[in-house]
Design an enzyme around this catalytic site. Structure first.
Site, PDB file in Angstrom:
ATOM      1  N   HIS A 267      62.314  57.207  59.753  1.00  0.00           N
ATOM      2  CA  HIS A 267      62.104  58.585  60.143  1.00  0.00           C
ATOM      3  C   HIS A 267      61.673  59.279  58.721  1.00  0.00           C
ATOM      4  CE1 HIS A 267      63.680  58.349  64.091  1.00  0.00           C
ATOM      5  NE2 HIS A 267      65.042  58.030  63.354  1.00  0.00           N
ATOM      6  N   ASP A 318      61.152  53.496  68.853  1.00  0.00           N
ATOM      7  CA  ASP A 318      62.540  54.107  68.935  1.00  0.00           C
ATOM      8  C   ASP A 318      63.198  54.443  70.259  1.00  0.00           C
ATOM      9  OD1 ASP A 318      64.548  55.603  68.079  1.00  0.00           O
ATOM     10  OD2 ASP A 318      63.839  57.036  66.764  1.00  0.00           O
TER      11      ASP A 318
END
Ligand code: NGQ
Ligand code: ZN
Length: 449
Positions: A267, A318
């Site tokens: 991220h 993800d």
């Protein structure tokens, strides 16, 4: 074996009539442009390196499409999504973990991912007790990757705390929690199976590990093994990190974790200019999951500044709410356009936006997975995507525009074939096990209720 492609994306750009020589182990031995096709198996379309998926929580595939009812107070967020995700965690047994992961991985193969880094934190039974084999659930993930034909980088997650300052874990986190010694035993158990995957390690986040634990966990794996960590995804996490340590998450990692090419910082959404420059200079990979980051309301990665500073990146699916490297790259670029009011903002000189994004994400992903992939070049594993020119978005495109069409055009099925280590895993859009895997997935969902 020897393949011949009408066009192929090589490290220095698109070339015509490319012969790719592959040894029995699946490693590329030679690549020749302007080659004739004699004694070659002809590939049925233009070829690009397959994409490594650098961040997956496979089990979350079973949540996709099931978190869309707004809360009564309309205050849905990452944190309320996480509560729903934890409810699913509480219901999964080993068969379900394997069935859901196999479904996610078959979808990945069909979407053009040839390998996947599984950030695996589901370790214990629903009561939080270890299974008879502490590696039970990890090995279910390994089995799922084998069913799908994907090459796995397995990242067992160390998770010990509910928040900064070593807070005790919450009850819903009991399936994740290890002490340092039990985690070391899990790694040992997995080493016995290491011929089936690349083994790394993942301290979950700065919320879930202390500084001392982080440093110890990193020392538990072989030199060069990949190390992944979530960081700076939500502003609340940044604020809590600052309150607890006087530093922001990426700043903290730069100061204490000695980031280098083994690291993938997942991220890294919220960074200052200094953090951006520091992460870019560290040679670590930024692990981006643009569709999940959008879905969860995380924010947009500061891509323009990071790439201008020479930062490395790759993409991952993800939460598996979307499973497509094309969708990830589209969302990455679009999130920057919305911020900057410009077009082609992440483009590199000399390549179209789609070509440059694909090449950099493939190389960054390869580094993050510690697998020898990411480019069609001697010494790399022959993980190849044959693009589907029957998709109208790709019809009659010049080769240099093919990835722009596949990423930014109205492509529905840009992948025709997936070749992993020289062998076909997906052919004409079909995976040979897709019906069986889907049937088992449906049974699992029905059973979980
Ligand atoms: C995870 N997922 O580990 O699955 C996390 C949520 C957490 C994302 N951050 C849990 N997208 O971060 O605490
Ligand atoms: Zn994650």
């Amino acid at each position: 074996m020897k393949y011949h492609a009408p066009y192929a994306l090589l490290p220095d750009g698109w070339s015509a009539s490319v012969a790719i020589d592959i040894d029995d182990a699946g490693t590329i031995q030679g690549v020749n442009a302007a080659a004739d096709a004699a004694r070659c198996e002809r590939l049925a379309g233009p070829v690009v390196p397959a994409m490594p998926n650098l961040h997956s929580h496979a089990f979350q595939r079973a949540l996709a499409g099931r978190t869309g009812r707004a809360a009564a107070n309309h205050d849905d967020s990452f944190w309320s999504w996480r509560s729903v995700m934890y409810e699913l965690v509480g219901r999964l047994d080993p068969d379900a973990v394997e069935a859901i992961a196999a479904q996610a991985y078959v979808e990945m193969a069909k979407a053009g991912y040839a390998c996947v880094a599984e950030f695996h934190y589901l370790h214990h039974d629903p009561e939080g007790d270890p299974y008879a084999d502490p590696a039970e659930l990890a090995l279910r993930v390994v089995a799922a990757a084998q069913t799908a034909g994907l090459r796995l980088t397995l990242l067992p997650v160390f998770y010990a705390h509910a928040g900064f300052g070593g807070q005790p874990p919450a009850r819903e986190q009991r399936r994740f929690v290890h002490a340092l010694d039990s985690f070391a035993r899990l790694l040992d158990a997995l080493r016995a199976h290491a011929s089936h995957f690349t083994l790394g390690v993942a301290p979950h986040s700065l919320r879930a590990v202390t500084r001392e634990e982080l440093l110890q966990v990193v020392r538990m794996v072989e030199p060069g093994a990949p190390i992944h960590i979530h960081a700076a995804e939500q502003t609340r996490e940044v604020d809590e990190c600052y309150a607890a340590t006087g530093m922001r998450p990426v700043e903290w990692l730069l100061a204490y974790a000695r980031l280098d090419e083994r690291w993938c910082v997942v991220h890294a959404t919220h960074m200052t200019e200094r953090e951006i420059a520091g992460l870019a200079a560290s040679d670590a990979v930024a692990g981006l999951a643009p569709t999940t980051e959008s879905d969860l309301g995380d924010g947009a990665f500061p891509g323009v500044a990071y790439l201008a500073a020479g930062g490395r990146f790759g993409v991952g699916s993800d939460s598996n709410t979307a499973i497509s490297p094309f969708a990830e790259l589209r969302q990455l670029e679009w999130s920057q356009r919305v911020r900057t009011h410009r077009r082609n903002v992440l483009a590199t000189d000399g390549a179209t936006i789609g070509t440059g994004l694909w090449q950099r994400a493939a190389m960054g992903g390869a580094q993050a997975l510690a697998q020898p992939v990411g480019a069609i070049a001697p010494g790399r594993r022959a993980d190849l995507v044959v693009l589907n020119e029957l998709d109208p978005a790709l019809a009659l495109q010049a080769p240099e525009n093919l990835l722009d069409a596949a990423i930014f055009g109205p492509a529905v099925a840009p992948v025709r074939d997936l070749i992993v280590a020289g062998r076909f895993v997906v052919r004409e859009g079909r995976h040979p096990r897709e019906e069986a895997v889907l049937a088992r997935y449906r049974d699992t969902l029905r059973r979980l209720g």
